[in-house]
Design an enzyme around this catalytic site. Structure first.
Site, mmCIF file in Angstrom:
data_model
loop_
_atom_site.group_PDB
_atom_site.id
_atom_site.type_symbol
_atom_site.label_atom_id
_atom_site.label_comp_id
_atom_site.label_asym_id
_atom_site.label_seq_id
_atom_site.Cartn_x
_atom_site.Cartn_y
_atom_site.Cartn_z
ATOM 1 N N ASN A 270 1.279 -1.171 0.059
ATOM 2 C CA ASN A 270 -0.103 -0.211 -0.433
ATOM 3 C C ASN A 270 0.789 1.454 0.232
ATOM 4 O O ASN A 270 0.418 2.251 -0.681
ATOM 5 C CB ASN A 270 -1.239 0.180 0.947
ATOM 6 C CG ASN A 270 -1.974 -0.624 1.079
ATOM 7 O OD1 ASN A 270 -1.829 -1.793 -0.002
ATOM 8 N ND2 ASN A 270 -2.530 -1.233 2.393
ATOM 9 N N THR B 64 -14.922 37.192 -32.189
ATOM 10 C CA THR B 64 -15.690 36.986 -30.812
ATOM 11 C C THR B 64 -17.132 36.186 -31.859
ATOM 12 O O THR B 64 -16.950 36.847 -32.944
ATOM 13 C CB THR B 64 -16.266 37.775 -30.526
ATOM 14 O OG1 THR B 64 -17.102 38.731 -30.502
ATOM 15 C CG2 THR B 64 -15.705 38.861 -29.683
ATOM 16 N N HIS B 65 -16.789 35.288 -31.096
ATOM 17 C CA HIS B 65 -18.749 34.307 -31.888
ATOM 18 C C HIS B 65 -17.946 33.760 -33.448
ATOM 19 O O HIS B 65 -18.907 33.679 -33.492
ATOM 20 C CB HIS B 65 -20.181 35.382 -32.208
ATOM 21 C CG HIS B 65 -20.638 36.122 -30.697
ATOM 22 N ND1 HIS B 65 -20.694 35.551 -29.859
ATOM 23 C CD2 HIS B 65 -19.797 37.385 -30.066
ATOM 24 C CE1 HIS B 65 -20.674 36.191 -28.385
ATOM 25 N NE2 HIS B 65 -20.752 37.436 -29.565
ATOM 26 N N SER C 50 -4.687 11.839 -47.713
ATOM 27 C CA SER C 50 -5.944 11.700 -47.612
ATOM 28 C C SER C 50 -6.269 9.888 -48.373
ATOM 29 O O SER C 50 -4.905 9.972 -49.879
ATOM 30 C CB SER C 50 -7.078 11.924 -48.529
ATOM 31 O OG SER C 50 -8.168 11.098 -49.058
ATOM 32 N N LYS D 292 -5.392 16.138 -50.194
ATOM 33 C CA LYS D 292 -5.500 16.361 -49.259
ATOM 34 C C LYS D 292 -4.319 16.785 -48.804
ATOM 35 O O LYS D 292 -3.493 16.144 -48.411
ATOM 36 C CB LYS D 292 -6.673 15.400 -48.443
ATOM 37 C CG LYS D 292 -7.366 15.445 -48.860
ATOM 38 C CD LYS D 292 -8.516 16.417 -49.061
ATOM 39 C CE LYS D 292 -9.174 16.813 -47.762
ATOM 40 N NZ LYS D 292 -10.321 16.099 -47.591
ATOM 41 N N ASN E 103 -4.146 17.021 -44.511
ATOM 42 C CA ASN E 103 -4.976 17.580 -43.423
ATOM 43 C C ASN E 103 -4.200 17.725 -42.576
ATOM 44 O O ASN E 103 -3.385 17.365 -42.186
ATOM 45 C CB ASN E 103 -5.696 15.702 -43.217
ATOM 46 C CG ASN E 103 -6.912 15.999 -44.683
ATOM 47 O OD1 ASN E 103 -7.451 16.556 -45.544
ATOM 48 N ND2 ASN E 103 -7.001 14.788 -45.351
ATOM 49 N N GLU F 176 -6.301 17.611 -35.177
ATOM 50 C CA GLU F 176 -7.447 17.158 -34.815
ATOM 51 C C GLU F 176 -7.797 16.438 -33.732
ATOM 52 O O GLU F 176 -7.814 16.142 -32.741
ATOM 53 C CB GLU F 176 -7.861 16.647 -36.080
ATOM 54 C CG GLU F 176 -8.707 17.698 -37.638
ATOM 55 C CD GLU F 176 -8.905 17.204 -38.231
ATOM 56 O OE1 GLU F 176 -9.998 16.841 -39.388
ATOM 57 O OE2 GLU F 176 -7.818 15.941 -38.560
ATOM 58 N N GLN G 16 -6.088 -0.282 -7.861
ATOM 59 C CA GLN G 16 -4.783 -0.258 -8.558
ATOM 60 C C GLN G 16 -5.996 0.674 -10.203
ATOM 61 O O GLN G 16 -4.854 0.042 -10.713
ATOM 62 C CB GLN G 16 -5.816 -2.342 -8.866
ATOM 63 C CG GLN G 16 -4.626 -1.915 -9.964
ATOM 64 C CD GLN G 16 -4.058 -4.081 -9.814
ATOM 65 O OE1 GLN G 16 -4.092 -4.419 -8.285
ATOM 66 N NE2 GLN G 16 -4.804 -4.055 -10.507
HETATM 67 N N1 ARG Z 1 -1.538 -3.640 -7.520
HETATM 68 C C1 ARG Z 1 -1.531 -2.975 -5.980
HETATM 69 C C2 ARG Z 1 -2.511 -1.515 -6.906
HETATM 70 O O1 ARG Z 1 -1.416 -1.323 -7.937
HETATM 71 C C3 ARG Z 1 -0.874 -2.633 -5.290
HETATM 72 C C4 ARG Z 1 -1.290 -2.356 -3.728
HETATM 73 C C5 ARG Z 1 -1.796 -4.005 -2.795
HETATM 74 N N2 ARG Z 1 -2.251 -3.715 -1.785
HETATM 75 C C6 ARG Z 1 -3.282 -5.090 -1.673
HETATM 76 N N3 ARG Z 1 -3.543 -4.330 -0.298
HETATM 77 N N4 ARG Z 1 -4.042 -5.773 -1.810
HETATM 78 O O2 ARG Z 1 -3.404 -0.831 -6.002
#
Ligand code: ARG
Length: 461
Positions: free
Chosen positions: A114, A159-160, A281, A287, A289, A294, A326
């Site tokens: 985490n 403008t516009h 094109s 063309k 383009n 775009e 994730q």
């Molecule tokens: N692959 C997970 C992500 O990208 C990593 C963290 C995973 N943590 C967990 N408690 N499963 O967020």
């Protein structure tokens, strides 16, 4: 050498996850784009574990060397991890354990995926946003070069999408440059806020081990640490902020792109796109383009979508980490990379296109873009603006009725509409003089254009 162990996390389970689940849940493909950041974070972590005595110095050194080996293998393709790895963190760790045996199993002390993933993404952002900032500075400089070379060309300001008043092309180009400067500011500001290391937050509660978060933060180049461990792993507002800055920037590029599409049409023919940015094109041989413009306009929609995805991803998540998070990388990386690429394409287009001074200035002929000038003339001679507006409105109507334009207005005719018109209207019916008279701060006069170029050049460093 043994196969990577897909079961590093499955002590409590009897069965491996199904193949379908592995394929559905892995983020490895997109994670590999932040491989360097992941390894850099792990090296900082291992080094710190050695420094504070959680690992022996020799162990920390061997972990770092092993991590570098994994970096090399993954970068060169010498080792190709499969879907059995949930993400880059698990792939790197599994390979490290393969290479180093039991020592590899110590790396994850006082750390969680985490805080790892939160760290990787922030590091990735810091690096890419540096590139985006440089690219934006280059685009602004390219526009300023154009202001200096072609900025005195006259054209109608619209403008516009209706012709309004004569302005200098430099004034118009600067109106595209200033928003890009603010885009840079927004990105610098977002970078400052995200510049805090989450590493060491662990799952969300911190750790009993005597880690030194400030030392890992410094080793990775962060300005400081994220203060609350739970916030450190749960927060994604910095990602939303960056995506918002990118989406806003893309709307600026898209407006510019839209004008290039219009201006390169035969109807306007103000510009001719460089061959290296124009496309042909498959059926119409003639063309030339404006696909590049775009595509910028089209890709801006996607980046706005990326922002929406990130806002919606987070809005109802309970604290702290949830696997939903994730899903942040696809929109986030897309937003940053698309913006970076689009800024580069835009700079290329501006560098290589040809401007037709003749066509710009021709657009001022035979229209009424000097009407405001005539009203301002009456104001200078003591007439209230509303009255002057009304008088000139009637003059325009009169010209139209006889199929002519303001060029045909003689002083005698003008005086029939208001006695304060002067004997010589010449200086007031000259578009360049009209533009150059607008010297108020931020006006279209060349002195003001030059002043802004100086201010902007200074900021572009
Ligand atoms: N692959 C997970 C992500 O990208 C990593 C963290 C995973 N943590 C967990 N408690 N499963 O967020």
């Amino acid at each position: 050498m043994s196969e990577p162990d897909p079961n590093l996390l499955r002590g409590r389970f009897d069965q491996p996850t199904s193949g379908d689940m592995q394929r559905y849940s892995t983020s490895l493909a997109i994670d590999l784009r932040m491989l360097d950041e992941d390894i850099d974070g792990s090296v900082a972590h291992a080094t710190m574990l050695g420094e504070v005595g959680i690992l022996d110095p020799g162990e920390a050194e061997r972990l770092c060397a092993g991590l570098e080996e994994v970096r090399g293998e993954l970068a060169s393709g010498a080792w190709v991890p499969g879907d059995e790895h949930e993400d880059v963190h698990m792939a790197v760790e599994a390979r490290l354990i393969e290479l180093l045996g039991d020592l590899g199993k110590k790396l994850h002390t006082a750390r969680s995926r985490n805080d790892q993933v939160a760290t990787d993404v922030r590091l990735w952002l810091k690096r890419r946003l540096g590139e985006l900032d440089a690219a934006l500075a280059e685009l602004v400089n390219t526009l300023l070069d154009r202001v200096e070379s072609d900025g005195k060309t006259l054209l109608p300001g619209y403008t516009h999408l209706q012709r309004g008043q004569p302005i200098l092309l430099g004034h118009h180009l600067l109106a595209h440059a200033w928003p890009l400067v603010r885009d840079r500011e927004r990105l610098v500001d977002a970078t400052r806020r995200l510049d805090r290391s989450p590493l060491g937050a662990c799952a969300m509660a911190g750790t009993p081990h005597p880690i030194d978060r400030a030392s890992t933060a410094e080793a990775m180049g962060f300005a400081g640490v994220a203060d609350n461990a739970m916030d450190a792993v749960a927060a994604r507002d910095h990602e939303q902020e960056v995506a918002a800055a990118c989406a806003i920037c893309m709307t600026h590029l898209s407006r510019m792109a839209e004008e290039l599409v219009l201006w390169s049409s035969s109807e306007f023919a103000f510009v001719r796109l460089g061959e290296d940015y124009a496309t042909g094109s498959s059926i119409m041989p003639q063309k030339r383009n404006p696909d590049a413009a775009e595509l910028v306009r089209g890709k801006s929609s996607r980046v706005c979508g990326d922002l929406m995805a990130l806002l919606h991803l987070v809005k109802a998540l309970p604290l702290a980490y949830n696997r939903d998070l994730q899903e942040d990388r696809e929109p986030l990386f897309d937003a940053v990379e698309t913006t970076l690429a689009s800024v580069g394409i835009m700079a290329g287009m501006w560098r290589t296109l040809e401007l037709s001074r003749e066509r710009f200035e021709k657009a001022l002929e035979g229209d009424f873009s000097l009407a405001t000038e005539l009203a301002d003339l009456l104001v200078e001679r003591g007439v209230a603006f509303r009255e002057a507006h009304e008088v000139v409105g009637r003059i325009v109507r009169w010209c139209e009725d006889q199929g002519s334009d303001l060029g045909a207005l003689t002083p005698e005719a003008a005086k029939r509409f208001h006695p304060r018109f002067p004997d010589d209207l010449g200086p007031w019916l000259d578009p360049r003089a009209a533009a150059e008279r607008r010297t108020s701060l931020g006006g279209t006069a060349w002195v003001e254009v030059e002043r802004q170029v100086r201010v902007l050049r200074q900021g572009m460093g």
